[in-house]
Scaffold this motif. Sequence first.
Motif, PDB file in Angstrom:
ATOM      1  N   ASP A   7       0.798  -1.220   0.000  1.00  0.00           N
ATOM      2  CA  ASP A   7       0.000   0.000   0.000  1.00  0.00           C
ATOM      3  C   ASP A   7       0.832   1.272   0.000  1.00  0.00           C
ATOM      4  O   ASP A   7       0.281   2.376   0.097  1.00  0.00           O
ATOM      5  N   LEU A   8       2.137   1.140  -0.095  1.00  0.00           N
ATOM      6  CA  LEU A   8       3.006   2.309  -0.175  1.00  0.00           C
ATOM      7  C   LEU A   8       3.110   2.691  -1.648  1.00  0.00           C
ATOM      8  O   LEU A   8       3.902   2.144  -2.401  1.00  0.00           O
ATOM      9  N   VAL A   9       2.300   3.646  -2.053  1.00  0.00           N
ATOM     10  CA  VAL A   9       2.063   3.917  -3.472  1.00  0.00           C
ATOM     11  C   VAL A   9       3.156   4.801  -4.065  1.00  0.00           C
ATOM     12  O   VAL A   9       3.475   5.862  -3.521  1.00  0.00           O
ATOM     13  N   GLY A  10       3.714   4.369  -5.195  1.00  0.00           N
ATOM     14  CA  GLY A  10       4.636   5.190  -5.953  1.00  0.00           C
ATOM     15  C   GLY A  10       5.938   5.517  -5.246  1.00  0.00           C
ATOM     16  O   GLY A  10       6.540   6.561  -5.522  1.00  0.00           O
ATOM     17  N   GLY A  73      -0.134  13.045   2.207  1.00  0.00           N
ATOM     18  CA  GLY A  73      -0.655  12.032   1.302  1.00  0.00           C
ATOM     19  C   GLY A  73       0.403  11.175   0.651  1.00  0.00           C
ATOM     20  O   GLY A  73       0.080  10.231  -0.073  1.00  0.00           O
ATOM     21  N   SER A  74       1.688  11.463   0.889  1.00  0.00           N
ATOM     22  CA  SER A  74       2.746  10.676   0.269  1.00  0.00           C
ATOM     23  C   SER A  74       2.895   9.308   0.920  1.00  0.00           C
ATOM     24  O   SER A  74       3.517   8.412   0.335  1.00  0.00           O
ATOM     25  N   ALA A  79       4.401   4.165   5.335  1.00  0.00           N
ATOM     26  CA  ALA A  79       5.765   3.632   5.231  1.00  0.00           C
ATOM     27  C   ALA A  79       6.306   3.230   6.598  1.00  0.00           C
ATOM     28  O   ALA A  79       6.942   2.175   6.739  1.00  0.00           O
ATOM     29  N   ALA A  80       6.056   4.060   7.613  1.00  0.00           N
ATOM     30  CA  ALA A  80       6.558   3.758   8.953  1.00  0.00           C
ATOM     31  C   ALA A  80       5.920   2.483   9.501  1.00  0.00           C
ATOM     32  O   ALA A  80       6.599   1.622  10.068  1.00  0.00           O
ATOM     33  N   LEU A 200      10.022  10.679   0.774  1.00  0.00           N
ATOM     34  CA  LEU A 200       8.928  10.172  -0.056  1.00  0.00           C
ATOM     35  C   LEU A 200       8.453  11.296  -0.975  1.00  0.00           C
ATOM     36  O   LEU A 200       8.558  12.469  -0.638  1.00  0.00           O
ATOM     37  N   ARG A 201       7.913  10.943  -2.107  1.00  0.00           N
ATOM     38  CA  ARG A 201       7.432  11.936  -3.051  1.00  0.00           C
ATOM     39  C   ARG A 201       5.921  11.825  -3.214  1.00  0.00           C
ATOM     40  O   ARG A 201       5.314  10.836  -2.797  1.00  0.00           O
ATOM     41  N   GLN A 202       5.331  12.833  -3.800  1.00  0.00           N
ATOM     42  CA  GLN A 202       3.904  12.762  -4.083  1.00  0.00           C
ATOM     43  C   GLN A 202       3.676  11.689  -5.141  1.00  0.00           C
ATOM     44  O   GLN A 202       4.226  11.765  -6.235  1.00  0.00           O
TER      45      GLN A 202
END
Length: 419
Positions: A7-10, A73-74, A79-80, A200-202
């Motif tokens: 679920d960690l998108v992009g 929203g990134s 992630a954590a 992290l990026r958008q």
Amino acid sequence: MPDVFADLVGQDEAVVELRRAAAAAAAVLRAGAAALVTAGPNGGNGSAGDDAVTGVDPSAGMTHAWIFTGPPGSGRSVAARAFAAALQCVHGTGCGECPGCHTTMGATNADVRMVVPEGLSIGVSEMRALVLRAASTPSGGRWQVVVIEDADRLTEAAGNALLKAIEEPPPRTVFLLCAPSTHPDDISVTIRSRCRVVPLRQPPAAAVAEVLVRRDGIAPDVAQWAASAAQGHVGRARRLARDPEARKRREAVLAVPRRLTGVGAAFDAASALIEAAEAEAEASVTEADTTERAALETALGAGGTGRGAAGALRGAAGQLKELEKRQKSRATRAQRDALDRALVDLAGFYRDALTMALRAPVAPVHTDTAALAGAGAQKWDADGALRRLEAVLACRAAIEANVKPRIAVEAMMLALWKG
């Protein structure tokens, strides 16, 4: 079942780094276990156990303190949490199937502490209690993990308490902090210097839409629209796709530019925006407030009979007052979050007007108001659109700096009207 990073998108680069760190952390544990076996009951230096660990250098990818940074929203908290699950994974990979992964992702792992601030800040007393708890030995034999969402809300005293723990960490404790950036306004320089940063990026709209379709079963066209309108914010995209009330609130915000016909209209628009944020915040916290108060009153003897029960409830006024204080702080935070979401939508509208005025080859954020943004671009030109965009961003910054929301929004509306 997908692994914990699904679920960690992009964020492909971040996932690679976190997987490497989880593998190194598992190697550290294996090295320790092998050393104990080699030493035996009579002791020893455990060097043979260290040699038994092959394929992964324990010091290559793992450290005791991390900061996850990125725009709203990134997926900082996602992630954590995923990394915490990978650390508790019995395979050291974040498989998503073992008990360590299941309990961490389900927020029931006794060795993973999630700090989610409900108020405007994280106080020193809460942080001291957390640090004390984090110093204990992991009950599951792996790692004691502390995840602090919105670490930029740490008070100075709370930051100092956390710094002490990071400077002298317990041997099996890992701190995971989430913050918008490593700027000193978000996280202190001394804490930053002792942590590894994962930027992290958008995420791109296409990646967000894919997750909405795959995980939430949302129709592809709706998912694509919601992902674009949410500007890469995964949680907000899901709300827009599934909640009609969220879509109505967004439509009301995007109607603001055409309502600004004079000074009176500007103040009316400000009042409407503030009242909508207050209503949204109240709806989001009312149920939790009622449940918490009922649980506390029951614990304090409400509903009981006899002189002792009545006396206990009378003596509980202080605890009820403290609960009300926390709930008021949470309501204030919820109101500001709701207002900020509205301002992000409004900023997206003026961004569309600016890119159209400049004839930039980029897609609009709000496809359903593209015609209105185009009309604004012709009326204001690029300079006017840019000034209006800056007014919205200045309002966000003022509220973040604790300017009263009504004053900041009224000033913004007047600036939008004047151009």
